[in-house]
Scaffold this motif. Structure first.
Motif, PDB file in Angstrom:
ATOM      1  N   SER A 138       0.845  -1.192   0.000  1.00  0.00           N
ATOM      2  CA  SER A 138       0.000   0.000   0.000  1.00  0.00           C
ATOM      3  C   SER A 138       0.882   1.245   0.000  1.00  0.00           C
ATOM      4  CB  SER A 138      -0.932   0.002   1.212  1.00  0.00           C
ATOM      5  OG  SER A 138      -0.181   0.037   2.424  1.00  0.00           O
ATOM      6  N   ARG A 139       0.263   2.415  -0.180  1.00  0.00           N
ATOM      7  CA  ARG A 139       1.025   3.660  -0.210  1.00  0.00           C
ATOM      8  C   ARG A 139       0.120   4.833   0.146  1.00  0.00           C
ATOM      9  NH1 ARG A 139       1.892   6.260  -6.107  1.00  0.00           N
ATOM     10  NH2 ARG A 139       1.960   8.069  -4.722  1.00  0.00           N
ATOM     11  N   VAL A 140       0.745   5.991   0.420  1.00  0.00           N
ATOM     12  CA  VAL A 140       0.021   7.247   0.604  1.00  0.00           C
ATOM     13  C   VAL A 140       0.425   8.185  -0.531  1.00  0.00           C
ATOM     14  CG1 VAL A 140      -0.390   7.027   3.080  1.00  0.00           C
ATOM     15  CG2 VAL A 140       1.792   7.983   2.271  1.00  0.00           C
ATOM     16  N   SER A 141       0.237   9.505  -0.334  1.00  0.00           N
ATOM     17  CA  SER A 141       0.502  10.458  -1.421  1.00  0.00           C
ATOM     18  C   SER A 141       1.943  10.368  -1.911  1.00  0.00           C
ATOM     19  CB  SER A 141       0.180  11.877  -0.958  1.00  0.00           C
ATOM     20  OG  SER A 141      -1.180  11.976  -0.560  1.00  0.00           O
ATOM     21  N   ASP A 142       2.890  10.323  -0.959  1.00  0.00           N
ATOM     22  CA  ASP A 142       4.301  10.173  -1.301  1.00  0.00           C
ATOM     23  C   ASP A 142       4.622   8.692  -1.343  1.00  0.00           C
ATOM     24  OD1 ASP A 142       7.029  10.109  -1.537  1.00  0.00           O
ATOM     25  OD2 ASP A 142       7.454  11.227   0.302  1.00  0.00           O
ATOM     26  N   VAL A 143       4.916   8.181  -2.529  1.00  0.00           N
ATOM     27  CA  VAL A 143       5.147   6.745  -2.692  1.00  0.00           C
ATOM     28  C   VAL A 143       6.372   6.263  -1.917  1.00  0.00           C
ATOM     29  CG1 VAL A 143       6.588   6.921  -4.767  1.00  0.00           C
ATOM     30  CG2 VAL A 143       5.135   4.896  -4.426  1.00  0.00           C
ATOM     31  N   MET A 144       7.217   7.194  -1.467  1.00  0.00           N
ATOM     32  CA  MET A 144       8.414   6.821  -0.713  1.00  0.00           C
ATOM     33  C   MET A 144       8.233   6.967   0.798  1.00  0.00           C
ATOM     34  SD  MET A 144      10.141   5.714  -3.112  1.00  0.00           S
ATOM     35  CE  MET A 144      11.527   5.242  -2.081  1.00  0.00           C
ATOM     36  N   ASN A 145       7.029   7.302   1.240  1.00  0.00           N
ATOM     37  CA  ASN A 145       6.746   7.424   2.677  1.00  0.00           C
ATOM     38  C   ASN A 145       6.455   6.024   3.225  1.00  0.00           C
ATOM     39  OD1 ASN A 145       5.694   7.860   5.248  1.00  0.00           O
ATOM     40  ND2 ASN A 145       4.658   9.749   4.656  1.00  0.00           N
ATOM     41  N   ILE A 146       7.414   5.474   3.962  1.00  0.00           N
ATOM     42  CA  ILE A 146       7.287   4.079   4.413  1.00  0.00           C
ATOM     43  C   ILE A 146       6.771   3.956   5.843  1.00  0.00           C
ATOM     44  CG2 ILE A 146       9.166   3.425   2.864  1.00  0.00           C
ATOM     45  CD1 ILE A 146      10.958   3.089   5.317  1.00  0.00           C
ATOM     46  N   THR A 147       6.544   5.084   6.524  1.00  0.00           N
ATOM     47  CA  THR A 147       6.146   5.025   7.933  1.00  0.00           C
ATOM     48  C   THR A 147       4.716   5.467   8.189  1.00  0.00           C
ATOM     49  OG1 THR A 147       7.061   7.242   8.304  1.00  0.00           O
ATOM     50  CG2 THR A 147       8.511   5.363   8.730  1.00  0.00           C
ATOM     51  N   ASP A 155      -7.182  -0.377  -2.411  1.00  0.00           N
ATOM     52  CA  ASP A 155      -5.984  -0.494  -3.251  1.00  0.00           C
ATOM     53  C   ASP A 155      -4.834  -1.039  -2.425  1.00  0.00           C
ATOM     54  OD1 ASP A 155      -4.100  -0.264  -5.239  1.00  0.00           O
ATOM     55  OD2 ASP A 155      -3.931   1.919  -5.111  1.00  0.00           O
ATOM     56  N   ASP A 156      -4.602  -2.327  -2.321  1.00  0.00           N
ATOM     57  CA  ASP A 156      -5.400  -3.323  -3.004  1.00  0.00           C
ATOM     58  C   ASP A 156      -5.828  -4.397  -2.016  1.00  0.00           C
ATOM     59  OD1 ASP A 156      -6.618  -4.717  -5.133  1.00  0.00           O
ATOM     60  OD2 ASP A 156      -4.811  -5.842  -5.511  1.00  0.00           O
ATOM     61  N   GLY A 157      -6.289  -3.921  -0.818  1.00  0.00           N
ATOM     62  CA  GLY A 157      -6.854  -4.889   0.109  1.00  0.00           C
ATOM     63  C   GLY A 157      -8.011  -5.644  -0.511  1.00  0.00           C
ATOM     64  N   PHE A 212      -5.182 -13.808 -13.723  1.00  0.00           N
ATOM     65  CA  PHE A 212      -6.191 -12.836 -13.313  1.00  0.00           C
ATOM     66  C   PHE A 212      -5.553 -11.870 -12.299  1.00  0.00           C
ATOM     67  CE2 PHE A 212      -8.525 -16.347 -14.880  1.00  0.00           C
ATOM     68  CZ  PHE A 212      -9.862 -16.036 -15.049  1.00  0.00           C
ATOM     69  N   ASN A 213      -5.444 -10.612 -12.636  1.00  0.00           N
ATOM     70  CA  ASN A 213      -4.958  -9.598 -11.713  1.00  0.00           C
ATOM     71  C   ASN A 213      -6.143  -8.801 -11.186  1.00  0.00           C
ATOM     72  OD1 ASN A 213      -3.598  -7.506 -10.367  1.00  0.00           O
ATOM     73  ND2 ASN A 213      -3.374  -6.329 -12.257  1.00  0.00           N
ATOM     74  N   ASN A 214      -6.342  -8.814  -9.878  1.00  0.00           N
ATOM     75  CA  ASN A 214      -7.428  -8.060  -9.254  1.00  0.00           C
ATOM     76  C   ASN A 214      -6.839  -6.861  -8.513  1.00  0.00           C
ATOM     77  OD1 ASN A 214     -10.137  -9.739  -9.388  1.00  0.00           O
ATOM     78  ND2 ASN A 214      -8.450 -11.182  -9.142  1.00  0.00           N
ATOM     79  N   ASP A 215      -7.138  -5.680  -8.985  1.00  0.00           N
ATOM     80  CA  ASP A 215      -6.574  -4.472  -8.389  1.00  0.00           C
ATOM     81  C   ASP A 215      -7.647  -3.403  -8.327  1.00  0.00           C
ATOM     82  OD1 ASP A 215      -4.963  -2.466  -7.448  1.00  0.00           O
ATOM     83  OD2 ASP A 215      -3.402  -2.714  -8.956  1.00  0.00           O
ATOM     84  N   MET A 216      -8.103  -3.121  -7.118  1.00  0.00           N
ATOM     85  CA  MET A 216      -9.184  -2.169  -6.843  1.00  0.00           C
ATOM     86  C   MET A 216     -10.507  -2.669  -7.429  1.00  0.00           C
ATOM     87  SD  MET A 216      -7.362   1.589  -7.129  1.00  0.00           S
ATOM     88  CE  MET A 216      -7.057   1.433  -8.878  1.00  0.00           C
ATOM     89  N   LYS A 332     -13.094  13.866   3.378  1.00  0.00           N
ATOM     90  CA  LYS A 332     -12.207  12.935   4.057  1.00  0.00           C
ATOM     91  C   LYS A 332     -11.444  12.125   3.025  1.00  0.00           C
ATOM     92  CE  LYS A 332     -12.137   9.634   7.906  1.00  0.00           C
ATOM     93  NZ  LYS A 332     -12.986   8.898   8.893  1.00  0.00           N
ATOM     94  N   TYR A 333     -10.122  12.215   3.088  1.00  0.00           N
ATOM     95  CA  TYR A 333      -9.266  11.538   2.138  1.00  0.00           C
ATOM     96  C   TYR A 333      -8.644  10.293   2.782  1.00  0.00           C
ATOM     97  CZ  TYR A 333      -9.499  15.734  -0.785  1.00  0.00           C
ATOM     98  OH  TYR A 333      -9.928  16.773  -1.563  1.00  0.00           O
ATOM     99  N   GLY A 334      -8.304   9.337   1.951  1.00  0.00           N
ATOM    100  CA  GLY A 334      -7.622   8.131   2.429  1.00  0.00           C
ATOM    101  C   GLY A 334      -8.354   6.868   2.027  1.00  0.00           C
ATOM    102  N   ASP A 335      -7.589   5.801   1.868  1.00  0.00           N
ATOM    103  CA  ASP A 335      -8.120   4.520   1.397  1.00  0.00           C
ATOM    104  C   ASP A 335      -8.555   3.678   2.584  1.00  0.00           C
ATOM    105  OD1 ASP A 335      -8.763   2.267  -0.003  1.00  0.00           O
ATOM    106  OD2 ASP A 335      -6.784   1.961  -0.883  1.00  0.00           O
ATOM    107  N   LEU A 336      -9.745   3.952   3.084  1.00  0.00           N
ATOM    108  CA  LEU A 336     -10.266   3.331   4.299  1.00  0.00           C
ATOM    109  C   LEU A 336     -11.432   2.382   3.986  1.00  0.00           C
ATOM    110  CD1 LEU A 336     -10.228   6.566   6.446  1.00  0.00           C
ATOM    111  CD2 LEU A 336      -8.793   4.549   6.861  1.00  0.00           C
ATOM    112  N   PRO A 337     -11.649   1.369   4.826  1.00  0.00           N
ATOM    113  CA  PRO A 337     -12.746   0.424   4.590  1.00  0.00           C
ATOM    114  C   PRO A 337     -14.117   1.082   4.531  1.00  0.00           C
ATOM    115  CG  PRO A 337     -11.234  -0.440   6.239  1.00  0.00           C
ATOM    116  CD  PRO A 337     -10.818   0.975   5.987  1.00  0.00           C
ATOM    117  N   GLU A 338     -14.287   2.188   5.249  1.00  0.00           N
ATOM    118  CA  GLU A 338     -15.610   2.836   5.296  1.00  0.00           C
ATOM    119  C   GLU A 338     -16.073   3.328   3.930  1.00  0.00           C
ATOM    120  OE1 GLU A 338     -15.096   7.208   6.951  1.00  0.00           O
ATOM    121  OE2 GLU A 338     -13.658   5.850   7.907  1.00  0.00           O
TER     122      GLU A 338
END
Length: 450
Positions: A138-147, A155-157, A212-216, A332-338
């Motif tokens: 998974s990732r956030v806005s900065d693809v290099m932010n690992i923390t 994407d892509d739970g 079969f690739n399942n993505d989002m 509200k931004y972010g890839d959340l289950p809600e």
């Protein structure tokens, strides 16, 4: 247009002698498997994946509760539970490999790992392999932010949850060919996990029937346009194969088969099967390898010459994709289950299941499929050889107008040749083998026989 599969028994020289006609019925076992998919199970899996905080490819690999290492260990433990109900046919592993620093999204030499479960086929003479995947990272806005927290719910739970649900249900049955379930890593950093697996498959000469690739596949509401639709899913497939040879290009141009690559035939297969087995879900065939100027984990397989497609939700929501968790201007931004639609995810998972099971039980494809062109006639004569292995119950000749994207008619025959009153000038054809329970192989586009 949805394929209406009508069965005709056709003597070679007398088309008018129709012996019987009926609509192919669903396989009750596939129907049963589809009902075993539960939206609540998928939701619980997604929330468990989110609970690891971040699954960034370069995140913590030592912690037992946070980071991609903990997520990998949990998925493998789930695979091991499924194995207990597989009569020893399902095995799992984490396939570790090293990626060198690339000066881009991999800053240092890193050990990555794909979590794999392999369901061995029960026919030692059948070396076909089916692969179904979702990407774990998974990732956030900065693809290099690992923390930072990077929940990666959709994407892509969604793809990983679907793949795990498939592994749990499918592994309770047996199939002649082998099925590989895999949570790949490194997708956001450059498709590294999929590339490693595809390269391994090519080196070891795997006979991959389909990937079969399942993505989002778990969101039904777009941002901006606010389109809401949980009745459609996109299937992306390449037009011209990456590894097309000069001779294959000449044949494609001569027969105008630009829209009939192996991956395009797989996409049509998924559409027909989905609309046969999954209520209230329609497959939209998108005629490009992936979204505009973007890519996914099926791409390395296509680049290695394998038949591969991507399944993706109809309407993406960019407020909840590759975003830092935050609220701005009331949004509200972010890839959340809600923000996910788990009943939609249930249906897209069912699309995978019906297509995979149908293919896994199907005969091998007919060989040397050809169409005779030595005479000018308004009939078309197709000939082919029986596939290797078990003899099929019969064959289906698929027909569509040149302007149509989907097969419109299917003619059933028991011989390995047929003359039909449809002109090759006005129609495209393909041939597939079928067993007595109605499981068809992938379709094979004919080559001219002079």
């Amino acid at each position: 247009m949805k394929l209406k599969t009508i069965i005709y028994l056709i003597p070679l020289t007398l088309f008018s002698s129709i012996l019987s006609s009926q609509t192919v019925l669903n396989d009750p076992e596939i129907n049963k498997m589809v009902t075993e998919i539960k939206a609540t199970n998928l939701e619980n899996t997604v929330k468990k994946l989110v609970s690891f905080g971040t699954r960034h490819t370069l995140s913590d690999t030592k912690s037992k509760t946070r980071g991609i290492g903990a997520a990998q260990a949990w998925i493998k433990s789930e695979f091991d539970k499924y194995a207990l109900e597989s009569n020893g046919r399902l095995t799992s592993k984490i396939d570790y490999f090293t990626v060198k620093a690339d000066g881009k999204r991999i800053t240092v030499d890193s050990q990555l790992g794909n979590v794999m479960a392999t369901l061995k086929g029960n026919d030692p003479q059948d070396n076909r392999i089916l692969i179904v995947s979702g990407h774990l990272d998974s990732r956030v806005s900065d693809v290099m932010n690992i923390t930072a927290d990077a929940p990666g719910a959709n994407d892509d739970g969604s793809g990983v949850a679907a793949m795990m649900e498939l592994a749990k249900i499918i592994s309770k049955r047996s199939y002649p060919c082998t099925i590989v379930f895999v949570a790949v890593t490194g997708e956001e950093q450059g498709l590294y996990g999929a590339k490693h697996l595809a390269d391994t498959a090519k080196t070891e000469q795997w006979n991959i029937l389909a990937m079969f690739n399942n993505d989002m596949i778990g969101n039904s509401l777009s941002n901006g346009t606010r389109l809401s639709d949980n009745t459609k899913v996109r299937v992306f497939s390449e037009t011209i194969p990456y590894l097309e040879t000069e001779d294959e290009a000449k044949m494609r141009k001569a027969t105008n088969s630009d829209n009939d690559s192996p991956s395009r035939q797989l996409a049509r297969y998924i559409k027909t099967t989905t609309e046969q087995y999954v209520p209230q879900l329609e497959v939209e065939l998108v005629y490009r390898n992936d979204r505009f100027l973007r890519g996914g984990d099926h791409t390395p397989f296509s680049q290695n010459g394998f038949t591969a497609i991507r399944m993706c939700e109809m309407n993406e929501n960019y407020d909840h994709q590759h975003q830092d968790l935050r609220t701005e201007n009331g949004i509200k931004y972010g890839d959340l289950p809600e923000f996910m639609d788990f009943d939609y995810l249930r249906k897209t998972t069912a699309s995978n299941l019906a297509s995979l099971a149908n293919l896994a039980w199907s005969p091998k494809v007919p060989k040397n499929v050809g169409i005779e062109v030595k005479e000018l006639t308004n009939f078309s004569k197709l000939v082919w050889n029986a596939p290797e292995g078990k003899t099929p119950f019969g064959y289906q000749i698929l027909i569509r107008s040149t302007s149509e994207s989907q097969w419109q008619k299917a003619i059933f025959v028991t011989d390995t040749q047929a003359q039909i009153p449809y002109s090759k000038d006005n129609y495209f054809f393909a041939v597939q083998a079928i067993d007595k329970l109605g499981h068809p192989s992938l379709a094979v586009f004919p080559k001219p026989i002079r």
